[in-house]
Write an enzyme that holds these catalytic residues in place. Structure first.
Site, PDB file in Angstrom:
ATOM      1  N   MET A   1      36.887  47.769  19.098  1.00 20.03           N
ATOM      2  CA  MET A   1      36.703  48.413  20.397  1.00 20.03           C
ATOM      3  C   MET A   1      37.854  48.914  20.705  1.00 20.03           C
ATOM      4  O   MET A   1      38.323  48.261  21.992  1.00 20.03           O
ATOM      5  CB  MET A   1      35.816  47.823  21.672  1.00 20.03           C
ATOM      6  N   THR A   2      38.444  49.833  19.840  1.00 20.20           N
ATOM      7  CA  THR A   2      39.840  49.677  19.792  1.00 20.20           C
ATOM      8  C   THR A   2      40.082  51.309  20.749  1.00 20.20           C
ATOM      9  O   THR A   2      40.881  52.258  19.777  1.00 20.20           O
ATOM     10  CB  THR A   2      39.985  50.102  18.405  1.00 20.20           C
ATOM     11  N   TYR A   3      39.752  51.009  21.991  1.00 21.86           N
ATOM     12  CA  TYR A   3      40.027  52.096  22.386  1.00 21.86           C
ATOM     13  C   TYR A   3      40.219  51.338  24.225  1.00 21.86           C
ATOM     14  O   TYR A   3      40.145  50.706  24.496  1.00 21.86           O
ATOM     15  CB  TYR A   3      39.029  53.224  23.274  1.00 21.86           C
ATOM     16  N   GLU A   4      40.379  52.386  25.172  1.00 22.60           N
ATOM     17  CA  GLU A   4      40.837  51.756  26.938  1.00 22.60           C
ATOM     18  C   GLU A   4      42.383  50.839  26.698  1.00 22.60           C
ATOM     19  O   GLU A   4      42.067  50.229  28.053  1.00 22.60           O
ATOM     20  CB  GLU A   4      39.660  51.143  27.152  1.00 22.60           C
TER      21      GLU A   4
ATOM     22  N   GLU B   1      29.813  40.833  26.447  1.00 27.25           N
ATOM     23  CA  GLU B   1      31.569  41.128  26.619  1.00 27.25           C
ATOM     24  C   GLU B   1      31.627  39.963  28.016  1.00 27.25           C
ATOM     25  O   GLU B   1      31.612  39.745  29.204  1.00 27.25           O
ATOM     26  CB  GLU B   1      31.666  42.697  27.082  1.00 27.25           C
TER      27      GLU B   1
ATOM     28  N   TRP C   1      32.359  55.783  20.421  1.00 22.44           N
ATOM     29  CA  TRP C   1      32.209  55.800  21.933  1.00 22.44           C
ATOM     30  C   TRP C   1      32.197  56.948  22.317  1.00 22.44           C
ATOM     31  O   TRP C   1      33.713  57.442  23.159  1.00 22.44           O
ATOM     32  CB  TRP C   1      32.699  54.244  22.289  1.00 22.44           C
TER      33      TRP C   1
END
Length: 426
Positions: free
Chosen positions: A278-281, A215, A403
């Site tokens: 990573m569909t969060y944050e 990343e 996660w």
């Protein structure tokens, strides 16, 4: 499967009578920490099982169907003796079918840290296809900083779950290191060393495959990352090891920013066995209060992703946590992470009531701390999990990825297993 939202004054006993499911079953299925003190707005997952309904005077099939969240057609199918008649009689007993037919099968990945509680792990593994153990940190010379992963690998294998080795460019003390990734991605000799170390680890530790989570890569290293992925797949595929990559949530191919630009969706979709989005944050530790994974924003990512990646290769990321922010939000301050069960317990202690935002499909609540400071907590509940899991089906995705599984959230598995059969690879 029914999702019940607790109303003011309701008790678990009353709710159990409403659905014809025992008090103890609801408490046990949801693993309620305090079944005698429910929170207004709290969700309960009602697993119907085999249910019977004794008809009372004045009831109609329409009323009974509405009560149980099924259709009249489903009642007819479950009760052939009705013979499609609308006439029913008091005292007659009807079979009540499940209100949630399954959507099909799905692959499920979850990330776990080496220190994950083994009791939590054992309870979680039956719900998974893959366990991604986080993480082996690549060093500047291509070596890997090891982790205590053997207990997790063995537990996964025993539960017929495929253990995945995770490689990251995390630096000492935390945080993804752009310069470290650049050093690896621009040096063939270091890459060869790294790949040899990866292969040795996969073999020696009995891993099933590799998850690459690089990343914050410099935009100018985009093609270098693509070439590294090509090289990795060409080395691992003949050995029988699948390769997964974790990708930042991009709503388009031309979005700018260090997090996004080097993650090439079409190339990763062509090369990798799976990609984890990573569909969060959206709501994160150092940012302003927001839902962690608002479904309206997740949909924007999926709208783009399915145009450039085969949908069955896509795993949609789902967070298993929430955040507690002090208000008013001040830039530079940090929210406190908490588990979803912890969030409900906090609402109970603070006598708060849980609200639900239908745009983001996420629950939240407010409370005041002992210093008089107002807080807002965004987290996940049965409703938000249901929305996410149904979205995965709507986009014909191959899987989902949690996660992390450090905090046990029973409602996630109740909803998941009511909607899907989990694929196992062996």
């Amino acid at each position: 499967m029914i999702i019940h939202v607790v109303k003011n004054g309701e008790s678990l006993y009353q709710i159990s009578k409403l659905y014809g499911v025992s008090y103890n079953k609801i408490a046990s299925d949801n693993e309620l920490t305090n079944p005698t003190q429910l929170v207004i707005g709290q969700t309960l997952v009602i697993l119907e099982g085999s249910r019977k309904h004794k008809i009372f005077p004045g009831q109609s099939l329409y009323m009974i169907a509405k009560m149980y969240g099924v259709t009249i057609a489903q009642l007819y199918a479950a009760n052939p003796s009705l013979n499609s008649s609308i006439i029913i009689y008091p005292g007659e007993v009807l079979n009540i079918p499940s209100s949630s037919p399954k959507l099909g099968s799905i692959e499920v990945n979850a990330y776990a840290l080496p220190g994950t509680n083994m009791d939590v792990l054992e309870k979680t593994l039956p719900n998974l296809t893959y366990l991604s153990i986080f993480s082996y940190q690549v060093q500047p010379n291509g070596t890997l900083k090891g982790i205590d992963d053997v207990p997790l690998i063995q537990a996964a294998r025993n539960a017929k779950v495929a253990p995945m080795m995770v490689m990251t460019n995390l630096k000492e003390g935390g945080g993804f290191d752009s310069s470290l990734a650049h050093a690896i991605l621009t040096n063939e000799n270091i890459q060869n060393t790294l790949l040899n170390n990866i292969i040795n680890t996969l073999k020696n530790k009995n891993y099933y495959g590799l998850d690459i989570d690089l990343e914050y890569i410099y935009p100018e290293d985009k093609e270098n990352y693509n070439n590294f992925l090509r090289k990795t797949v060409s080395k691992l595929k003949p050995l029988g090891y699948p390769v997964t990559t974790a990708l930042a949530p991009k709503p388009s191919g031309n979005i700018k920013g260090l997090l996004y630009e080097a993650h090439d969706y079409p190339v990763h979709g062509a090369l990798a066995n799976h990609v984890i989005l990573m569909t969060y944050e959206w709501g994160y530790t150092a940012g302003p209060p927001l839902a962690v994974s608002p479904i309206n924003e997740v949909r924007k990512i999926l709208d783009y992703a399915v145009t450039v990646i085969p949908s069955k290769k896509i795993f949609m990321g789902i967070p298993n946590y929430g955040y507690d922010w002090t208000l008013p939000y001040v830039k530079g301050t940090s929210a406190t992470a908490l588990g979803n069960v912890e969030a409900v317990d906090l609402a109970r202690r603070e006598n708060a009531y849980i609200q639900y935002d239908y745009t983001s499909q996420a629950p939240f609540f407010n409370y005041y701390d002992s210093n008089g400071k107002k807080h807002v907590v965004w987290f996940e509940d049965a409703r938000s999990m249901n929305a996410k899991l149904r979205t995965a089906n709507e986009y014909n995705l191959g899987g989902i990825s949690y996660w992390t599984i450090g905090k046990y959230f029973p409602q996630a598995w109740l909803i998941q297993n009511s909607l899907y059969d989990v694929k196992k690879l062996f």
